[in-house]
Design a protein around this motif. Structure first.
Motif, PDB file in Angstrom:
ATOM      1  N   CYS A 127      45.157  51.614  35.752  1.00 25.79           N
ATOM      2  CA  CYS A 127      45.807  50.680  36.683  1.00 25.79           C
ATOM      3  C   CYS A 127      44.858  49.568  37.110  1.00 25.79           C
ATOM      4  CB  CYS A 127      46.323  51.432  37.904  1.00 25.79           C
ATOM      5  SG  CYS A 127      47.721  52.533  37.558  1.00 25.79           S
ATOM      6  N   GLY A 128      43.563  49.846  37.057  1.00 24.60           N
ATOM      7  CA  GLY A 128      42.583  48.830  37.392  1.00 24.60           C
ATOM      8  C   GLY A 128      42.210  47.955  36.216  1.00 24.60           C
ATOM      9  N   GLU A 129      42.237  48.519  35.024  1.00 22.41           N
ATOM     10  CA  GLU A 129      41.840  47.764  33.835  1.00 22.41           C
ATOM     11  C   GLU A 129      42.986  46.929  33.275  1.00 22.41           C
ATOM     12  OE1 GLU A 129      39.013  47.319  32.445  1.00 22.41           O
ATOM     13  OE2 GLU A 129      37.775  48.766  33.509  1.00 22.41           O
ATOM     14  N   ASN A 130      44.138  47.577  33.082  1.00 22.69           N
ATOM     15  CA  ASN A 130      45.282  46.889  32.470  1.00 22.69           C
ATOM     16  C   ASN A 130      46.570  47.450  33.061  1.00 22.69           C
ATOM     17  OD1 ASN A 130      47.246  45.720  30.794  1.00 22.69           O
ATOM     18  ND2 ASN A 130      45.923  45.818  28.987  1.00 22.69           N
ATOM     19  N   PRO A 131      46.963  46.970  34.225  1.00 20.98           N
ATOM     20  CA  PRO A 131      48.142  47.534  34.890  1.00 20.98           C
ATOM     21  C   PRO A 131      49.425  47.398  34.082  1.00 20.98           C
ATOM     22  CG  PRO A 131      47.407  45.513  35.968  1.00 20.98           C
ATOM     23  CD  PRO A 131      46.342  45.903  35.010  1.00 20.98           C
ATOM     24  N   ALA A 132      49.552  46.333  33.297  1.00 20.57           N
ATOM     25  CA  ALA A 132      50.757  46.163  32.480  1.00 20.57           C
ATOM     26  C   ALA A 132      50.860  47.265  31.432  1.00 20.57           C
ATOM     27  CB  ALA A 132      50.746  44.786  31.817  1.00 20.57           C
TER      28      ALA A 132
END
Length: 306
Positions: A169-174
């Motif tokens: 969720c912090g690196e790539n939430p999509a």
């Protein structure tokens, strides 16, 4: 050898508030939320912990209440930063202003009062070990908790499925959303848990380190915690190392006063932890440690169809 053991004992005691706050910030930022409200949450935690301890005489209730207040304030920040997509830096700074002003106002009647003081809790047998026992196993229970929190955070973020979700969720939430992870709920949970640790960090100051309530009792340690997270590269174990470094610098002034050594003026010793922390942070940034920041840090996320 006794002087060294005394200095290291003070180091652990001086570092715990920053350590707990830093671990809370690591958790929140690995989920993608910057929280510059650490100072405000710690101040409210310090006030709440002192007041609850003063009224009930229970350290468990005092720390739990302080953590709950810190978590509540963190969720308030999350409402604006996560739910509404507000600028996380501005929201965090507003939280610090709110916590500082509110704690000063509500705590006026508590200044000078003698409240609960949490004593050391030596561990049987281990505390009798020469040198190591004195340094590590004759500490307050919060010191043991801080070490356990560091280990638990390291294991949680690096070795568990839920920790992987937080990091995603912090690196790539999509991408995390596409895989079915509840991004907003995960960020709220991480932020709330981090706020709980920050509230406890404040209570440590008013119940253990310098028992009592006074305005500005945190003395900027909330900001130091944020800086340590960057220095640590968002890694729990390195955050503990940074907190211990700050604790060592803070412990030197008490050590020199207790031993009667006057090699350095007292006012220099008082500002030394903050000056060296800033210099260390600048060096870490120059060396590229900032590159370890989560890619989605500080960026609000909303589903395209929401």
């Amino acid at each position: 050898m006794n002087d060294l053991a005394f200095l290291l004992t003070l180091t652990f005691k001086s570092s715990m508030a920053v350590l707990l706050a830093a671990q809370g910030e690591v958790l929140a930022e690995r989920a993608g939320v910057i929280n510059l409200g650490q100072e405000g949450m710690m101040l409210m935690g310090a006030l709440t912990g002192f007041w609850v301890g003063f009224v009930t005489g229970s350290p468990v209730l005092a720390f739990a209440a302080a953590g709950a207040v810190g978590s509540l304030l963190a969720c308030l920040h999350g409402f604006f930063a996560i739910r509404l997509g507000a600028n996380q830096l501005l929201s965090g700074i507003a939280l610090t202003i709110l916590g500082t002003g509110l704690s000063n106002y509500l705590g006026r009647g508590l200044i000078g009062k003698i409240g609960l003081r949490v004593q050391e809790t030596p561990i049987p047998l281990l505390s009798d070990i020469p040198f190591i026992g004195q340094v590590l196993f004759r500490q307050n229970a919060v010191v043991y908790l801080g070490i356990l929190v560091t280990l638990a955070s390291w294991y949680f973020l690096g070795r568990t499925r839920m920790g992987l979700t937080v990091r995603a969720c912090g690196e790539n939430p999509a991408a995390a959303d596409a895989m079915g992870a509840p991004v907003a709920a995960t960020r709220f949970a991480a932020l709330g848990a981090g706020g709980f640790l920050s509230g406890m960090a404040g209570a440590y100051l008013s119940l253990v380190f310098t028992p009592g309530w006074k305005e500005g009792i945190t003395a900027g340690q909330g900001w130091i915690a944020v800086a340590i997270v960057i220095f640590a590269g968002w890694r729990p174990v390195w955050a503990m190392a940074g907190a211990l470094f700050f604790g060592l610098l803070s412990a030197l002034q008490f050590f020199f006063q207790a031993t009667g050594i006057h090699l350095v003026p007292l006012y220099v010793l008082r500002i030394l932890p903050y000056v060296l922390t800033i210099l260390t942070l600048s060096l870490a940034t120059a060396l590229g440690r900032r590159g370890h920041a989560p890619a989605g840090l500080g960026k609000p996320y909303f589903r395209e169809n929401s």
